[in-house]
Design a protein around this motif. Structure first.
Motif, PDB file in Angstrom:
ATOM      1  N   ALA A 194       5.206  62.854  32.369  1.00 10.91           N
ATOM      2  CA  ALA A 194       5.340  62.163  33.651  1.00 10.91           C
ATOM      3  C   ALA A 194       5.330  63.092  34.864  1.00 10.91           C
ATOM      4  N   LEU A 195       5.526  64.394  34.634  1.00 13.16           N
ATOM      5  CA  LEU A 195       5.670  65.345  35.741  1.00 13.16           C
ATOM      6  C   LEU A 195       4.786  66.564  35.535  1.00 13.16           C
ATOM      7  N   PRO A 196       4.446  67.264  36.629  1.00 12.55           N
ATOM      8  CA  PRO A 196       3.791  68.569  36.467  1.00 12.55           C
ATOM      9  C   PRO A 196       4.716  69.490  35.657  1.00 12.55           C
ATOM     10  N   LEU A 197       4.150  70.455  34.956  1.00 13.00           N
ATOM     11  CA  LEU A 197       4.908  71.293  34.027  1.00 13.00           C
ATOM     12  C   LEU A 197       6.140  71.928  34.663  1.00 13.00           C
ATOM     13  N   HIS A 198       5.999  72.530  35.855  1.00 12.59           N
ATOM     14  CA  HIS A 198       7.158  73.200  36.465  1.00 12.59           C
ATOM     15  C   HIS A 198       8.269  72.208  36.807  1.00 12.59           C
ATOM     16  N   GLN A 199       7.914  70.983  37.212  1.00  8.11           N
ATOM     17  CA  GLN A 199       8.927  69.969  37.493  1.00  8.11           C
ATOM     18  C   GLN A 199       9.563  69.444  36.201  1.00  8.11           C
ATOM     19  N   ALA A 200       8.765  69.352  35.140  1.00  7.10           N
ATOM     20  CA  ALA A 200       9.296  68.904  33.845  1.00  7.10           C
ATOM     21  C   ALA A 200      10.304  69.911  33.299  1.00  7.10           C
ATOM     22  N   VAL A 201      10.011  71.199  33.438  1.00  3.29           N
ATOM     23  CA  VAL A 201      10.938  72.243  32.981  1.00  3.29           C
ATOM     24  C   VAL A 201      12.255  72.140  33.759  1.00  3.29           C
ATOM     25  N   ARG A 202      12.135  72.013  35.081  1.00  3.32           N
ATOM     26  CA  ARG A 202      13.342  71.868  35.921  1.00  3.32           C
ATOM     27  C   ARG A 202      14.152  70.656  35.475  1.00  3.32           C
ATOM     28  N   ALA A 203      13.491  69.516  35.294  1.00  4.44           N
ATOM     29  CA  ALA A 203      14.183  68.283  34.919  1.00  4.44           C
ATOM     30  C   ALA A 203      14.853  68.415  33.561  1.00  4.44           C
ATOM     31  N   ALA A 204      14.136  68.991  32.591  1.00  6.22           N
ATOM     32  CA  ALA A 204      14.700  69.129  31.241  1.00  6.22           C
ATOM     33  C   ALA A 204      15.930  70.035  31.252  1.00  6.22           C
ATOM     34  N   LEU A 205      15.881  71.127  31.988  1.00  4.45           N
ATOM     35  CA  LEU A 205      17.030  72.028  32.071  1.00  4.45           C
ATOM     36  C   LEU A 205      18.219  71.339  32.739  1.00  4.45           C
ATOM     37  N   ALA A 206      17.948  70.638  33.837  1.00  2.00           N
ATOM     38  CA  ALA A 206      19.028  69.955  34.557  1.00  2.00           C
ATOM     39  C   ALA A 206      19.629  68.837  33.708  1.00  2.00           C
ATOM     40  N   MET A 207      18.802  68.111  32.976  1.00  2.00           N
ATOM     41  CA  MET A 207      19.295  67.003  32.156  1.00  2.00           C
ATOM     42  C   MET A 207      20.069  67.503  30.939  1.00  2.00           C
ATOM     43  N   SER A 208      19.751  68.701  30.461  1.00  2.00           N
ATOM     44  CA  SER A 208      20.435  69.212  29.265  1.00  2.00           C
ATOM     45  C   SER A 208      21.933  69.385  29.492  1.00  2.00           C
ATOM     46  N   VAL A 209      22.333  69.660  30.717  1.00  2.28           N
ATOM     47  CA  VAL A 209      23.748  69.812  31.044  1.00  2.28           C
ATOM     48  C   VAL A 209      24.486  68.476  30.879  1.00  2.28           C
ATOM     49  N   LEU A 210      23.773  67.370  31.131  1.00  2.55           N
ATOM     50  CA  LEU A 210      24.387  66.047  31.104  1.00  2.55           C
ATOM     51  C   LEU A 210      24.242  65.341  29.760  1.00  2.55           C
ATOM     52  N   ALA A 211      23.559  65.976  28.824  1.00  2.00           N
ATOM     53  CA  ALA A 211      23.260  65.325  27.545  1.00  2.00           C
ATOM     54  C   ALA A 211      24.531  64.995  26.775  1.00  2.00           C
ATOM     55  N   ARG A 212      24.481  63.868  26.074  1.00  2.00           N
ATOM     56  CA  ARG A 212      25.572  63.483  25.178  1.00  2.00           C
ATOM     57  C   ARG A 212      24.945  62.925  23.916  1.00  2.00           C
ATOM     58  N   SER A 213      25.729  62.879  22.886  1.00  2.00           N
ATOM     59  CA  SER A 213      25.201  62.361  21.627  1.00  2.00           C
ATOM     60  C   SER A 213      26.158  61.325  21.058  1.00  2.00           C
ATOM     61  N   GLU A 214      25.695  60.649  20.039  1.00  2.00           N
ATOM     62  CA  GLU A 214      26.517  59.635  19.394  1.00  2.00           C
ATOM     63  C   GLU A 214      27.729  60.275  18.736  1.00  2.00           C
ATOM     64  N   ALA A 215      28.738  59.470  18.540  1.00  2.00           N
ATOM     65  CA  ALA A 215      29.977  59.968  17.939  1.00  2.00           C
ATOM     66  C   ALA A 215      30.306  59.152  16.691  1.00  2.00           C
ATOM     67  N   GLY A 216      29.464  59.235  15.686  1.00  2.00           N
ATOM     68  CA  GLY A 216      29.730  58.602  14.401  1.00  2.00           C
ATOM     69  C   GLY A 216      29.884  57.104  14.475  1.00  2.00           C
ATOM     70  N   ASP A 217      31.090  56.634  14.209  1.00  2.00           N
ATOM     71  CA  ASP A 217      31.316  55.189  14.153  1.00  2.00           C
ATOM     72  C   ASP A 217      31.825  54.632  15.479  1.00  2.00           C
ATOM     73  N   ARG A 218      31.346  55.214  16.582  1.00  2.00           N
ATOM     74  CA  ARG A 218      31.723  54.760  17.920  1.00  2.00           C
ATOM     75  C   ARG A 218      30.470  54.376  18.706  1.00  2.00           C
ATOM     76  N   LEU A 219      30.603  53.361  19.544  1.00  2.00           N
ATOM     77  CA  LEU A 219      29.543  53.021  20.480  1.00  2.00           C
ATOM     78  C   LEU A 219      29.749  53.891  21.711  1.00  2.00           C
ATOM     79  N   VAL A 220      28.788  54.746  22.019  1.00  2.00           N
ATOM     80  CA  VAL A 220      28.888  55.638  23.174  1.00  2.00           C
ATOM     81  C   VAL A 220      28.163  54.993  24.342  1.00  2.00           C
TER      82      VAL A 220
END
Length: 196
Positions: free
Chosen positions: A86-112
């Protein structure tokens, strides 16, 4: 206030409205990922997963949404592959790095939960409470043990709502110096057990 309805999903005619609500609520955290607000709003709108959102409507108008994780798939499709397409490569890299800080994952038997937001004109009218109740019901229907969410220190009103609904603190942390970039320093992870 009119009749209230909460269901999973939205149709394409509601995508702009849902995306605007989501961006309004979370733009301070998401903005560092994008070159400008117009780009961020466009990407967020396009990335929304209808099947990962509880949607509150009043008289057929979307007034609130609550995203959730299912098998590590959240309310938005902001993976590296999606950003790169969806983005030019340099903007995609910036977005992916910035989003990685906010990433969360599922917690087993919990709805996150992956973002709760209510239209400004409908705040204080019980929409947020109703969305949380629908999330708890969805967790019970799936045979899950609890509902988990995160709240940032810059949103004490939301934290107060979660506590009134029976959520308790189970974890937390700080972004340290990155807090200046994302608009919050500390976050609290809260959880509520739901009967099966």
């Amino acid at each position: 206030m009119g009749a209230r309805d909460i269901a999973i999903g939205f149709d394409d005619s509601e995508r702009i409205r849902v995306g605007s609500l989501y961006w309004e609520a979370f733009h301070r955290k998401l903005q560092p990922a994008f070159a400008d607000e117009e780009t961020g709003l466009r990407i967020v709108r396009a990335s929304l997963r209808a099947e990962q959102m509880l949607v509150a409507r009043v008289e057929d108008v979307v007034v609130g949404v609550c995203g959730f994780m299912d098998q590590d798939i959240g309310a938005t499709r902001l993976s590296w592959v999606a950003l790169k397409s969806a983005l030019p490569l340099h903007q995609a890299v910036r977005a992916a790095l910035a989003m990685s800080v906010l990433a969360r994952s599922e917690a087993g038997d919990r709805l996150v939960l992956d973002g709760i937001c209510v239209d400004r004109a409908h705040r204080g009218g019980g929409i947020g409470t109703a969305l949380l109740g629908a999330a708890e019901q969805h967790a019970r229907e799936r045979g899950l043990h609890a509902v988990r969410l995160s709240v940032v220190d810059s949103n004490p009103r939301a934290e107060a709502l979660y506590r009134r609904r029976g959520f308790t603190t189970v974890d937390g942390g700080s972004l340290g110096l990155l807090g200046y970039v994302y608009g919050f320093d500390r976050y609290t992870v809260m959880e509520k057990e739901v009967s099966r």
